[in-house]
Design a protein around this motif. Structure first.
Motif, PDB file in Angstrom:
ATOM      1  N   ILE A 103       0.821  -1.219   0.000  1.00 32.70           N
ATOM      2  CA  ILE A 103       0.000   0.000   0.000  1.00 32.70           C
ATOM      3  C   ILE A 103       0.853   1.267   0.000  1.00 32.70           C
ATOM      4  N   PHE A 104       1.892   1.299   0.844  1.00 29.39           N
ATOM      5  CA  PHE A 104       2.625   2.554   1.069  1.00 29.39           C
ATOM      6  C   PHE A 104       3.961   2.680   0.338  1.00 29.39           C
ATOM      7  N   ALA A 105       4.570   1.580  -0.080  1.00 33.14           N
ATOM      8  CA  ALA A 105       5.913   1.673  -0.665  1.00 33.14           C
ATOM      9  C   ALA A 105       5.941   1.373  -2.168  1.00 33.14           C
ATOM     10  N   THR A 106       4.789   1.104  -2.747  1.00 35.00           N
ATOM     11  CA  THR A 106       4.726   0.908  -4.197  1.00 35.00           C
ATOM     12  C   THR A 106       3.870   2.019  -4.798  1.00 35.00           C
ATOM     13  N   ASP A 107       3.808   2.057  -6.091  1.00 38.64           N
ATOM     14  CA  ASP A 107       2.993   3.044  -6.805  1.00 38.64           C
ATOM     15  C   ASP A 107       1.583   2.526  -7.081  1.00 38.64           C
ATOM     16  N   VAL A 108       1.130   1.547  -6.316  1.00 38.38           N
ATOM     17  CA  VAL A 108      -0.154   0.913  -6.599  1.00 38.38           C
ATOM     18  C   VAL A 108      -1.303   1.911  -6.645  1.00 38.38           C
ATOM     19  N   MET A 109      -1.284   2.926  -5.792  1.00 42.39           N
ATOM     20  CA  MET A 109      -2.361   3.914  -5.783  1.00 42.39           C
ATOM     21  C   MET A 109      -2.352   4.742  -7.074  1.00 42.39           C
ATOM     22  N   ASP A 110      -1.163   5.070  -7.574  1.00 44.62           N
ATOM     23  CA  ASP A 110      -1.059   5.843  -8.811  1.00 44.62           C
ATOM     24  C   ASP A 110      -1.390   4.992 -10.032  1.00 44.62           C
ATOM     25  N   VAL A 111      -0.952   3.735 -10.010  1.00 44.02           N
ATOM     26  CA  VAL A 111      -1.107   2.860 -11.175  1.00 44.02           C
ATOM     27  C   VAL A 111      -2.522   2.288 -11.286  1.00 44.02           C
ATOM     28  N   ILE A 112      -3.058   1.815 -10.170  1.00 44.22           N
ATOM     29  CA  ILE A 112      -4.367   1.150 -10.203  1.00 44.22           C
ATOM     30  C   ILE A 112      -5.472   2.025  -9.610  1.00 44.22           C
ATOM     31  N   GLY A 113      -5.122   2.828  -8.625  1.00 41.74           N
ATOM     32  CA  GLY A 113      -6.109   3.703  -7.996  1.00 41.74           C
ATOM     33  C   GLY A 113      -6.479   3.222  -6.611  1.00 41.74           C
ATOM     34  N   PRO A 114      -7.351   3.971  -5.936  1.00 41.39           N
ATOM     35  CA  PRO A 114      -7.714   3.659  -4.551  1.00 41.39           C
ATOM     36  C   PRO A 114      -8.347   2.280  -4.354  1.00 41.39           C
ATOM     37  N   THR A 115      -8.979   1.744  -5.388  1.00 43.62           N
ATOM     38  CA  THR A 115      -9.594   0.418  -5.239  1.00 43.62           C
ATOM     39  C   THR A 115      -8.541  -0.671  -5.017  1.00 43.62           C
ATOM     40  N   ALA A 116      -7.295  -0.375  -5.352  1.00 42.53           N
ATOM     41  CA  ALA A 116      -6.216  -1.347  -5.212  1.00 42.53           C
ATOM     42  C   ALA A 116      -5.925  -1.692  -3.761  1.00 42.53           C
ATOM     43  N   ILE A 117      -6.377  -0.857  -2.825  1.00 41.31           N
ATOM     44  CA  ILE A 117      -6.095  -1.171  -1.418  1.00 41.31           C
ATOM     45  C   ILE A 117      -7.229  -1.937  -0.750  1.00 41.31           C
ATOM     46  N   ALA A 118      -8.329  -2.163  -1.458  1.00 36.86           N
ATOM     47  CA  ALA A 118      -9.455  -2.890  -0.870  1.00 36.86           C
ATOM     48  C   ALA A 118      -9.044  -4.301  -0.445  1.00 36.86           C
ATOM     49  N   MET A 119      -8.453  -5.069  -1.357  1.00 33.83           N
ATOM     50  CA  MET A 119      -8.080  -6.443  -1.024  1.00 33.83           C
ATOM     51  C   MET A 119      -7.008  -6.495   0.064  1.00 33.83           C
ATOM     52  N   PRO A 120      -5.954  -5.681   0.005  1.00 35.26           N
ATOM     53  CA  PRO A 120      -4.995  -5.702   1.119  1.00 35.26           C
ATOM     54  C   PRO A 120      -5.645  -5.422   2.474  1.00 35.26           C
ATOM     55  N   LEU A 121      -6.604  -4.504   2.522  1.00 41.29           N
ATOM     56  CA  LEU A 121      -7.282  -4.212   3.789  1.00 41.29           C
ATOM     57  C   LEU A 121      -8.144  -5.385   4.243  1.00 41.29           C
ATOM     58  N   ILE A 122      -8.775  -6.074   3.295  1.00 40.01           N
ATOM     59  CA  ILE A 122      -9.560  -7.274   3.632  1.00 40.01           C
ATOM     60  C   ILE A 122      -8.642  -8.369   4.164  1.00 40.01           C
ATOM     61  N   VAL A 123      -7.503  -8.553   3.518  1.00 39.75           N
ATOM     62  CA  VAL A 123      -6.530  -9.566   3.954  1.00 39.75           C
ATOM     63  C   VAL A 123      -6.062  -9.266   5.378  1.00 39.75           C
ATOM     64  N   ILE A 124      -5.748  -8.007   5.652  1.00 45.00           N
ATOM     65  CA  ILE A 124      -5.325  -7.611   7.002  1.00 45.00           C
ATOM     66  C   ILE A 124      -6.432  -7.882   8.012  1.00 45.00           C
ATOM     67  N   ALA A 125      -7.654  -7.495   7.689  1.00 44.75           N
ATOM     68  CA  ALA A 125      -8.783  -7.684   8.608  1.00 44.75           C
ATOM     69  C   ALA A 125      -9.011  -9.164   8.913  1.00 44.75           C
ATOM     70  N   ILE A 126      -8.944 -10.001   7.900  1.00 46.23           N
ATOM     71  CA  ILE A 126      -9.146 -11.442   8.111  1.00 46.23           C
ATOM     72  C   ILE A 126      -8.012 -12.024   8.946  1.00 46.23           C
ATOM     73  N   ALA A 127      -6.779 -11.607   8.688  1.00 44.80           N
ATOM     74  CA  ALA A 127      -5.637 -12.106   9.468  1.00 44.80           C
ATOM     75  C   ALA A 127      -5.767 -11.703  10.937  1.00 44.80           C
ATOM     76  N   ILE A 128      -6.190 -10.481  11.189  1.00 53.14           N
ATOM     77  CA  ILE A 128      -6.406 -10.026  12.575  1.00 53.14           C
ATOM     78  C   ILE A 128      -7.508 -10.852  13.227  1.00 53.14           C
ATOM     79  N   PHE A 129      -8.614 -11.025  12.511  1.00 52.15           N
ATOM     80  CA  PHE A 129      -9.729 -11.819  13.052  1.00 52.15           C
ATOM     81  C   PHE A 129      -9.276 -13.239  13.398  1.00 52.15           C
ATOM     82  N   LEU A 130      -8.585 -13.905  12.478  1.00 56.13           N
ATOM     83  CA  LEU A 130      -8.188 -15.299  12.707  1.00 56.13           C
ATOM     84  C   LEU A 130      -7.242 -15.424  13.890  1.00 56.13           C
ATOM     85  N   TYR A 131      -6.336 -14.466  14.044  1.00 51.91           N
ATOM     86  CA  TYR A 131      -5.431 -14.516  15.195  1.00 51.91           C
ATOM     87  C   TYR A 131      -6.218 -14.404  16.497  1.00 51.91           C
TER      88      TYR A 131
END
Length: 144
Positions: A103-131
């Motif tokens: 999210i923060f160290a690549t150009d993903v926001m410039d290249v793909i746009g804000p929707t590119a962070i949806a899946m990373p945020l879902i992955v983080i949320a699920i990992a937190i939940f499972l722990y």
């Protein structure tokens, strides 16, 4: 801390199976990135292909740690072992490192746009939940 020998409820088994399926999808993604990246990016626009092919090797290793420990955590959860909590913690930490980098160290926001962070945020949320779910399951005595 009170520990009982109660058997897990139905929700535990549903969550464990869904978590395994989720982590197996992550494992599939990992193998794609680790071994078939060039083929995967052929159809992408040049800026997106460059984004994906410029991922550093350490990122792929951390991604692998996240998914392999996640899959192992799910398997140990299904056989009700306490090591599940540690494995989900390792997975969570690796997920955080990988997704925060993405999210923060690549150009993903410039290249793909804000929707590119949806899946990373879902992955983080699920990992937190499972722990935290596995910690609760251990405290209830569902993991031995």
């Amino acid at each position: 801390m009170m520990t009982t020998t109660n058997k897990p409820n139905t929700a535990f088994w549903i969550i464990a199976v869904l978590a395994l399926l989720w982590n197996l999808m992550g494992l599939f993604q990992f193998f794609g990135v680790a071994f078939m990246l060039e083929a995967m990016v052929e159809a992408l626009p040049e800026d997106q292909a460059t984004l994906y092919t410029s991922i550093p090797q350490w990122y792929i290793i951390v991604f692998g740690i996240a998914v392999f420990s996640g899959v192992l955590a799910c398997i140990t959860m299904l056989i009700r072992k306490k090591i599940t909590v540690v494995l989900f913690l390792i997975s969570l930490l690796a997920v955080l490192v990988a997704q925060i980098y993405w999210i923060f160290a690549t150009d993903v926001m410039d290249v793909i746009g804000p929707t590119a962070i949806a899946m990373p945020l879902i992955v983080i949320a699920i990992a937190i939940f499972l722990y935290f779910y596995s910690k609760g399951a251990a405290q209830k005595g569902w993991l031995r």
